[in-house]
Design an enzyme around this catalytic site. Structure first.
Site, PDB file in Angstrom:
ATOM      1  N   TYR A   1      -9.870  30.037   6.159  1.00 30.37           N
ATOM      2  CA  TYR A   1     -10.050  28.617   5.830  1.00 30.37           C
ATOM      3  C   TYR A   1     -10.898  27.955   6.916  1.00 30.37           C
ATOM      4  O   TYR A   1     -10.531  26.933   7.484  1.00 30.37           O
ATOM      5  CB  TYR A   1      -8.703  27.906   5.707  1.00 30.37           C
ATOM      6  CG  TYR A   1      -7.688  28.629   4.853  1.00 30.37           C
ATOM      7  CD1 TYR A   1      -7.625  28.422   3.481  1.00 30.37           C
ATOM      8  CD2 TYR A   1      -6.779  29.524   5.411  1.00 30.37           C
ATOM      9  CE1 TYR A   1      -6.691  29.086   2.694  1.00 30.37           C
ATOM     10  CE2 TYR A   1      -5.842  30.194   4.630  1.00 30.37           C
ATOM     11  CZ  TYR A   1      -5.804  29.969   3.280  1.00 30.37           C
ATOM     12  OH  TYR A   1      -4.877  30.620   2.507  1.00 30.37           O
TER      13      TYR A   1
ATOM     14  N   ASP B   1      -5.719  28.126   8.878  1.00 30.14           N
ATOM     15  CA  ASP B   1      -5.613  26.663   8.816  1.00 30.14           C
ATOM     16  C   ASP B   1      -5.680  26.265   7.346  1.00 30.14           C
ATOM     17  O   ASP B   1      -6.667  25.703   6.879  1.00 30.14           O
ATOM     18  CB  ASP B   1      -6.749  26.029   9.619  1.00 30.14           C
ATOM     19  CG  ASP B   1      -6.632  24.509   9.710  1.00 30.14           C
ATOM     20  OD1 ASP B   1      -5.596  23.961   9.264  1.00 30.14           O
ATOM     21  OD2 ASP B   1      -7.572  23.868  10.215  1.00 30.14           O
TER      22      ASP B   1
ATOM     23  N   CYS C   1      -8.062  -1.980   6.998  1.00 27.76           N
ATOM     24  CA  CYS C   1      -7.014  -0.980   7.221  1.00 27.76           C
ATOM     25  C   CYS C   1      -6.848  -0.720   8.714  1.00 27.76           C
ATOM     26  O   CYS C   1      -7.822  -0.431   9.421  1.00 27.76           O
ATOM     27  CB  CYS C   1      -7.373   0.311   6.495  1.00 27.76           C
ATOM     28  SG  CYS C   1      -6.182   1.639   6.750  1.00 27.76           S
TER      29      CYS C   1
ATOM     30  N   ASP D   1     -14.462  30.319   3.509  1.00 23.71           N
ATOM     31  CA  ASP D   1     -14.034  29.025   2.999  1.00 23.71           C
ATOM     32  C   ASP D   1     -14.486  28.925   1.550  1.00 23.71           C
ATOM     33  O   ASP D   1     -15.476  29.553   1.157  1.00 23.71           O
ATOM     34  CB  ASP D   1     -14.646  27.887   3.825  1.00 23.71           C
ATOM     35  CG  ASP D   1     -13.939  26.558   3.592  1.00 23.71           C
ATOM     36  OD1 ASP D   1     -13.039  26.220   4.389  1.00 23.71           O
ATOM     37  OD2 ASP D   1     -14.283  25.868   2.617  1.00 23.71           O
TER      38      ASP D   1
ATOM     39  N   GLN E   1     -11.356  17.523  10.220  1.00 25.98           N
ATOM     40  CA  GLN E   1     -10.145  16.742  10.424  1.00 25.98           C
ATOM     41  C   GLN E   1     -10.444  15.241  10.415  1.00 25.98           C
ATOM     42  O   GLN E   1     -11.504  14.796  10.857  1.00 25.98           O
ATOM     43  CB  GLN E   1      -9.495  17.131  11.751  1.00 25.98           C
ATOM     44  CG  GLN E   1      -9.029  18.574  11.826  1.00 25.98           C
ATOM     45  CD  GLN E   1      -7.737  18.817  11.070  1.00 25.98           C
ATOM     46  OE1 GLN E   1      -7.110  17.882  10.579  1.00 25.98           O
ATOM     47  NE2 GLN E   1      -7.327  20.069  10.964  1.00 25.98           N
TER      48      GLN E   1
ATOM     49  N   CYS F   1       0.816  -1.211   0.000  1.00 26.54           N
ATOM     50  CA  CYS F   1       0.000   0.000   0.000  1.00 26.54           C
ATOM     51  C   CYS F   1       0.856   1.270   0.000  1.00 26.54           C
ATOM     52  O   CYS F   1       0.701   2.132  -0.849  1.00 26.54           O
ATOM     53  CB  CYS F   1      -0.936  -0.014   1.204  1.00 26.54           C
ATOM     54  SG  CYS F   1      -1.844   1.520   1.472  1.00 26.54           S
TER      55      CYS F   1
ATOM     56  N   CYS G   1      -0.703  21.779   8.141  1.00 25.95           N
ATOM     57  CA  CYS G   1      -0.701  20.339   7.865  1.00 25.95           C
ATOM     58  C   CYS G   1       0.444  19.963   6.934  1.00 25.95           C
ATOM     59  O   CYS G   1       0.513  18.836   6.456  1.00 25.95           O
ATOM     60  CB  CYS G   1      -2.042  19.896   7.278  1.00 25.95           C
ATOM     61  SG  CYS G   1      -2.478  20.702   5.727  1.00 25.95           S
TER      62      CYS G   1
END
Length: 451
Positions: A312, A381, A162, A333, A283, A79, A408
């Protein structure tokens, strides 16, 4: 270059790169080896030769790191989604703190050598944390399979169990694949650009409610599939269809229609509830989101007379955590459905000091400023691409007194800090492990305007 394609070489791994790969030097040539760990001595085969470096496939570990563990996932190597599952978890956290240092050393924002970089906050149980999945679906010999593309390829890996995916959403996608085959719905074909191409399933941690989106090239009859899913999974509250007939790699098209159930599901963060429509961003790791947002609230340290911009903003989750503590909150957004959720969430919570608009931060904030609005607190963000140049220039011209950057992507964070440190001091960087077993991390940066 001192290596050639398919050459087999011994290598000592000196450190780990930002993508979780081992890094060593062979006759002064930089070699990247996915799957190798710092301190290991390995035997590898050159798989790619570039101008300034080469990549190699790990063949054998001659000297194993004491921090290496055997991944419990049966498709781990195939994977490639969890790049560092073979690294002991406490060492994963150390690696993620180091990734921030590496990014800062590369871009060198002002004063980076003296930044306070706090230890990464991890999870007590770093498995089955992903509350949302987006699996591609394809048909192989009449059998419908759902999963992810193997890293760097267009080869679909059929994923049945998973280890980082929420167990219920995994069970549901397995059943969805069976039902799509049972009722012979057309499955996406890259030549014809037609059929069901992706399935999104998201589960709210607080309520347990689930929403599902079929992403397809045109409207199809999902009635039989939905009837069976609703009967088997009482947690399923929303089924929607998104139409994407484009030939691009974009997952979603512009049109999303709820075909069964309620318009949104209910979630909670920081002790308040909010609604999530199918397309709205939230998230992937709800448990760590509590920590991430708590750190953001602590870092911004607002006062009751502050005017706050939540760039955002998504469905308003971060900004609404401040709404009861400040004079006003404004957010934007690019997804209209998320803005509608934000407005409804603010109304549901009884806030009258909020304002939300659909649009890009780099367009909306300059317009607000031209209309005379001023913010003295800012929280951003952004997506992995970081802050847009237009937005950065607006911040430079009229910097709010205090700012928090929730990132992120450590590389674009470090890049943006080069600009932001022209007007801000970096107080500290706190990373939070939102994605255990992957090379990714999130970070909260506290910034204070220079006097």
């Amino acid at each position: 270059m001192n290596v050639v394609l398919k050459q087999r070489i011994p290598l000592k791994i000196k450190r780990m790169g930002i993508n979780g790969e081992g890094i060593g030097f062979y006759k002064k040539t930089l070699i990247f080896v996915p799957g190798a760990l710092k301190g290991e001595e390995v035997f590898c085969q050159i798989s790619s030769v570039r101008r300034n470096f080469a990549e190699a496939k790990l063949l054998k570990i001659n000297k194993k790191s004491k921090n290496r563990v055997d991944p419990a996932c049966s498709i781990y190597k195939e994977c490639g989604g969890c790049q560092i599952m073979h690294l002991q978890y406490d060492k994963q956290l150390e690696f993620k703190t180091d990734v921030i240092r590496q990014a800062l050393m590369k871009f060198k924002p002002e004063g980076y050598e003296n930044y306070e970089i706090r230890k990464t906050i991890g999870m007590s149980e770093p498995e089955h944390y992903r509350a949302k999945l987006q699996f591609q679906v394809r048909s192989f010999g009449g059998n419908v399979r759902a999963g992810l593309y193997a890293q760097g390829t267009h080869r679909l890996i059929d994923i049945k169990d998973c280890l980082v995916q929420d167990s219920l959403t995994q069970e549901m996608i397995n059943r969805v694949a069976e039902l799509l085959g049972k009722y012979k719905l057309p499955i996406y074909n890259e030549r014809k650009i037609a059929g069901v191409r992706t399935v999104m399933i998201r589960r709210a941690q607080a309520s347990g409610e689930v929403q599902l989106i079929f992403i397809t090239s045109k409207r199809l009859d999902f009635d039989d599939v939905v009837i069976e899913l609703v009967r088997e999974f009482p947690e399923l509250k929303t089924v929607a269809v998104n139409i994407n007939a484009s030939k691009t790699s974009d997952i979603y098209g512009q049109i999303t229609e709820v075909i069964w159930g309620q318009e949104s599901i209910n979630e909670e963060v920081l002790d308040y509830g909010f609604s999530l429509s199918p397309r709205a961003f939230y998230q992937l790791n709800p448990k760590q989101t509590q920590i991430l947002y708590s750190e953001a609230v602590k870092a911004l340290d607002v006062k009751e007379d502050d005017d706050l911009i939540d760039a955002y903003c998504g469905v308003g989750t971060i900004g609404l955590a401040f709404a009861g503590k400040v004079k006003s909150v404004r957010g934007m957004d690019i997804i209209p459905e998320a803005i509608q959720d934000a407005k409804e969430n603010a109304l549901h919570m009884g806030f009258t000091n909020t304002h939300y608009e659909a649009g890009k931060a780099e367009d909306v904030i300059p317009r607000w400023y031209s209309e005379g609005f001023r913010a003295n607190a800012l929280i951003v963000d952004p997506p992995r691409t970081g802050l847009d140049d237009k937005l950065l220039n607006t911040i430079l011209k009229m910097p709010p007194e205090k700012m928090v950057y929730v990132s992120c992507n450590t590389s674009t964070l470090a890049r943006d800090l080069v600009t932001l440190t022209k007007v801000y001091h970096v107080h500290y960087i706190q990373s939070v492990d939102m994605f255990p077993h992957t090379a990714r991390t999130e970070a909260v940066v506290k910034l204070q305007r220079k006097e």
